[in-house]
Each structure stands twice: as structure tokens, then as C-alpha cells.
Scaffold this motif. Structure first.
Motif: not given
Length: 119
Positions: A2, A13, A16, A48, A60, A62, A74-78
Motif C-alpha cells: 500500500r 505483507n 512482498g 488501474t 515482477y 504488478f 494498493n499494489m498486488y504483484g507476483c
């Protein structure tokens, strides 16, 4: 993660933090400029954003979702390295096959398992 409008990390988290140890992420401190810039763009536009970053041979991906009313994103990544490599290899193979089909000196037809002609 965030991220506040000014680029301050509000939350990350454990996953991350473990994936990106070289970034030295800490709540209350700034994030790398490329992350800050995309988060800021998402908040300014209200739209977005998608972001792919290469770091130490890894890619990566995001998804950056602005939360405009709260003034953060908010950033959601993998880690998408394997997927990106597979996509690249598939594109190369497709280009090779297209080149062969375009330059072959004889007629070739592709037939599906149900005996239908394909392009």
C-alpha cells in the motif's frame, strides 16, 4: 503493498518483503521511484495500472489499484518470470513457423484432428 500519494510505503505483507529484499521496503519510508511514479499515475487518473519490473533477472508483474478516496494505491504483484519467458519463446516459435509457411516453395495445408482445414 500500500503506497501513499507521496510514495511512502504504508504497508507491505511478508511475501512482498521476501520477494524484494533488495528494495529495503519499510513502512513509513519511500518506495523505489518507478513504483512511486506508477502508483501516483494510478491515483491521478483514477485508473488501474499494470506494471512489469525486471529486477536481478526476474520479472515482477504488478496490478496497481488506486483507492482515490483514501489517497493511496494498493499494489498486488507476483513473480512472472517463467510466464514471461514462455510467452517470449511462444512468440519466437510462432514467428519461425510463419516465416517457414510464407517462404516454403510447395503447397502445405494444416488439417485439424476432425479433418477440417486450418489457416
Amino acid at each position: 503493498m500500500r503506497i501513499a500519494r507521496d510514495g511512502t510505503l504504508l504497508y507491505a505483507n511478508e511475501a512482498g518483503l521476501n520477494q524484494l529484499p533488495d528494495w529495503h521496503l519499510q513502512a513509513g519510508r519511500g518506495v523505489p521511484s518507478m513504483v512511486r511514479d506508477v502508483a501516483s499515475q494510478a491515483m491521478s487518473s483514477g485508473k488501474t495500472r499494470l506494471l512489469d519490473l525486471e529486477h536481478r533477472g526476474q520479472v515482477y508483474s504488478f496490478f496497481v489499484a488506486p483507492i482515490a478516496d483514501a489517497n493511496y494505491a494498493n499494489m498486488y504483484g507476483c513473480n512472472s518470470t517463467d510466464r514471461k519467458r514462455a510467452e517470449s519463446a511462444l512468440g519466437e516459435n510462432k514467428a519461425k513457423l510463419r516465416s517457414i509457411m510464407d517462404n516454403i516453395g510447395i503447397g502445405v495445408s494444416l488439417i485439424s484432428p476432425k479433418w477440417r482445414f486450418s489457416n
